[in-house]
Enzyme design. Sequence first.
Site, PDB file in Angstrom:
ATOM      1  CD  GLU A  94      32.750 -18.408  10.745  1.00  0.00           C
ATOM      2  OE1 GLU A  94      33.543 -17.798  10.006  1.00  0.00           O
ATOM      3  OE2 GLU A  94      32.154 -19.425  10.396  1.00  0.00           O
ATOM      4  CD  GLU A  95      35.107 -10.720  12.446  1.00  0.00           C
ATOM      5  OE1 GLU A  95      34.922  -9.713  13.157  1.00  0.00           O
ATOM      6  OE2 GLU A  95      35.194 -10.663  11.215  1.00  0.00           O
TER       7      GLU A  95
END
Length: 110
Positions: free
Chosen positions: A30-31
């Site tokens: 999710e980065e």
Amino acid sequence: AGDYVLKELSQVIQSKLIRGDDYFARFGGEEFVIALSSTNMKFAEEIGERIRATIEKHEFQFENKKIPITISVGISELEPEMSTFDELFAKADTALYASKNSGRNRVTCL
């Protein structure tokens, strides 16, 4: 829904919030990483805040349901004493976790 959010978030950032010569990529689950060329820390913080506010206000809808999304942002600057990009990423990661640990939906610069 998670894949939809990641794709939509990416599209919003790439098409509306960064310049053509900036580098944007997914960096883990999710980065994301955005490398801003020729940008000082003050301007990077302004861009980070613009991205944070835009994502917070953007309407993410999946299967007719609105999904509230916020992001935490960590910003670091390449310094002369840094010998590798890993050092830069580590500093940005520290800033990111400072944003997350202080309530999320924030921009932190180190």
